[in-house]
Design a protein around this motif. Structure first.
Motif, short mmCIF file in Angstrom:
data_model
loop_
_atom_site.label_atom_id
_atom_site.label_comp_id
_atom_site.label_asym_id
_atom_site.label_seq_id
_atom_site.Cartn_x
_atom_site.Cartn_y
_atom_site.Cartn_z
N ALA A 171 -56.04 10.18 -23.93
CA ALA A 171 -54.70 9.93 -23.37
C ALA A 171 -54.41 10.91 -22.24
CB ALA A 171 -53.64 10.03 -24.46
N MET A 172 -54.74 12.19 -22.45
CA MET A 172 -54.51 13.18 -21.40
C MET A 172 -55.31 12.84 -20.15
SD MET A 172 -54.35 16.75 -23.58
CE MET A 172 -54.18 17.79 -22.12
N ARG A 173 -56.54 12.44 -20.33
CA ARG A 173 -57.40 12.09 -19.18
C ARG A 173 -56.84 10.86 -18.46
NH1 ARG A 173 -62.55 13.97 -17.61
NH2 ARG A 173 -63.62 12.48 -16.29
N LYS A 174 -56.47 9.85 -19.23
CA LYS A 174 -55.93 8.61 -18.64
C LYS A 174 -54.66 8.91 -17.85
CE LYS A 174 -53.99 4.16 -20.04
NZ LYS A 174 -52.55 4.37 -20.14
N ASP A 175 -53.81 9.79 -18.39
CA ASP A 175 -52.54 10.13 -17.74
C ASP A 175 -52.69 11.18 -16.64
OD1 ASP A 175 -51.38 8.35 -19.50
OD2 ASP A 175 -50.53 9.90 -20.81
N GLY A 176 -53.89 11.74 -16.49
CA GLY A 176 -54.12 12.75 -15.48
C GLY A 176 -53.43 14.07 -15.78
N VAL A 177 -53.24 14.37 -17.07
CA VAL A 177 -52.59 15.61 -17.49
C VAL A 177 -53.66 16.60 -17.89
CG1 VAL A 177 -51.00 16.63 -19.16
CG2 VAL A 177 -50.57 14.33 -18.29
N ALA A 178 -53.62 17.79 -17.28
CA ALA A 178 -54.70 18.75 -17.47
C ALA A 178 -54.47 19.74 -18.61
CB ALA A 178 -54.94 19.52 -16.18
N THR A 179 -53.22 20.03 -18.96
CA THR A 179 -52.97 21.08 -19.95
C THR A 179 -52.12 20.57 -21.12
OG1 THR A 179 -50.91 21.91 -19.01
CG2 THR A 179 -52.98 22.81 -18.10
N LEU A 180 -52.28 21.22 -22.24
CA LEU A 180 -51.45 20.87 -23.40
C LEU A 180 -49.98 21.16 -23.14
CD1 LEU A 180 -53.67 22.17 -26.34
CD2 LEU A 180 -53.23 19.79 -25.70
N GLU A 181 -49.71 22.22 -22.40
CA GLU A 181 -48.32 22.56 -22.08
C GLU A 181 -47.64 21.40 -21.35
OE1 GLU A 181 -50.43 26.36 -22.82
OE2 GLU A 181 -50.91 24.59 -21.64
N GLU A 182 -48.34 20.84 -20.38
CA GLU A 182 -47.78 19.72 -19.62
C GLU A 182 -47.67 18.47 -20.49
OE1 GLU A 182 -49.34 20.22 -15.13
OE2 GLU A 182 -50.90 20.31 -16.68
N TYR A 183 -48.69 18.19 -21.28
CA TYR A 183 -48.70 16.98 -22.09
C TYR A 183 -47.53 16.97 -23.08
CZ TYR A 183 -50.27 13.01 -24.77
OH TYR A 183 -50.33 11.78 -25.40
N PHE A 184 -47.30 18.13 -23.71
CA PHE A 184 -46.22 18.20 -24.70
C PHE A 184 -44.89 18.67 -24.10
CE2 PHE A 184 -49.98 18.57 -27.56
CZ PHE A 184 -49.74 17.41 -28.28
N ASN A 185 -44.83 18.71 -22.77
CA ASN A 185 -43.60 19.09 -22.06
C ASN A 185 -43.08 20.45 -22.54
OD1 ASN A 185 -41.73 18.60 -20.04
ND2 ASN A 185 -40.28 17.66 -21.46
N LEU A 186 -44.00 21.40 -22.64
CA LEU A 186 -43.66 22.77 -23.04
C LEU A 186 -43.52 23.63 -21.80
CD1 LEU A 186 -46.25 23.12 -25.94
CD2 LEU A 186 -43.77 22.75 -26.17
N PRO A 187 -42.76 24.71 -21.90
CA PRO A 187 -42.66 25.58 -20.75
C PRO A 187 -43.98 26.28 -20.44
CG PRO A 187 -41.51 26.52 -22.64
CD PRO A 187 -41.97 25.16 -23.03
N PRO A 188 -44.22 26.62 -19.19
CA PRO A 188 -45.42 27.37 -18.85
C PRO A 188 -45.45 28.69 -19.62
CG PRO A 188 -44.34 26.57 -16.87
CD PRO A 188 -43.40 26.31 -18.02
N ALA A 189 -46.65 29.22 -19.80
CA ALA A 189 -46.81 30.47 -20.56
C ALA A 189 -47.63 31.46 -19.76
CB ALA A 189 -47.48 30.16 -21.90
N PRO A 190 -47.14 31.87 -18.59
CA PRO A 190 -47.93 32.77 -17.77
C PRO A 190 -48.02 34.20 -18.32
CG PRO A 190 -45.80 32.41 -16.77
CD PRO A 190 -45.90 31.49 -17.94
N GLY A 191 -47.11 34.58 -19.21
CA GLY A 191 -47.15 35.94 -19.76
C GLY A 191 -46.57 35.99 -21.17
N TYR A 192 -46.78 37.14 -21.79
CA TYR A 192 -46.29 37.35 -23.16
C TYR A 192 -44.81 37.67 -23.17
CZ TYR A 192 -51.18 37.49 -24.51
OH TYR A 192 -52.50 37.16 -24.73
#
Length: 192
Positions: A171-192
């Protein structure tokens, strides 16, 4: 399978230990059993490695499960490598309790001749190219794609794959979504 572990989402409990870890019957990069995986993940790895071999591509399993304490040691190693610079270490190594390896669902893969093991040039090897084109068929995603550091919090790692299920990976590949964060509409996690 759909658990998301990143710099904002630690494993719960922090010292989690997955039950049913097994050593997949695949070529290992090192002799010691540091490549344990959950049973479902190990079965998918075995199927994927067999298919790659039938396609003329020889893969090797570099590492799998890491305990909380193993991740403490791994992270401390990278902090020391960077002269105590935790910000630099944080770009390439998860802190203990924040590592996908602790789930038993993630692993590092290499080419059987050791070329570009745990290095960005792995993406250009036959093994890296085969993984990028085929891993989703077996339920895996490239967890830290190049260029997604602002989302995942980690530099690109062409060798780090995560089991999410065949349905989700496709599903992620078909939708062109590269990360779990994007797929599940989660905020980015660039830092702790």
């Amino acid at each position: 399978m759909s658990v998301v572990v990143n710099k904002q989402r630690p494993i719960n409990p922090i010292d989690y230990f997955p039950s049913g870890l097994v050593l997949p019957a695949v070529p290992l990069a090192v002799a010691e059993p540091n490549a344990l995986l959950r049973g479902d993940t190990a079965a998918a790895v075995e199927e994927m490695f067999a298919t790659a071999a039938s396609d003329g591509v020889s893969l090797t399993l570099v590492s799998g499960y890491r305990s909380f304490q193993d991740q403490v040691s791994t992270y401390e190693h990278w902090v020391a490598q960077y002269g105590g610079d935790t910000a630099a270490a944080d770009r390439i190594s998860a802190r203990a309790g924040f590592s996908e390896h602790q789930t038993g669902l993630a692993f590092d893969v290499g080419q059987d001749d050791g070329a570009c093991t745990l290095s960005s040039c792995f993406a250009d090897t036959p093994a890296g190219q085969w993984m990028a084109a085929n891993a989703h068929r077996f339920g895996f995603i490239l967890r830290y794609p190049l260029g997604a550091e602002g989302i995942t919090g980690f530099s690109g790692e062409a060798w780090h794959y995560r089991y999410v299920s065949v349905e989700l990976a496709q599903a992620m590949r078909k939708d062109g979504v590269a990360t779990l964060e994007e797929y599940f509409n989660l905020p980015p996690a660039p830092g702790y």
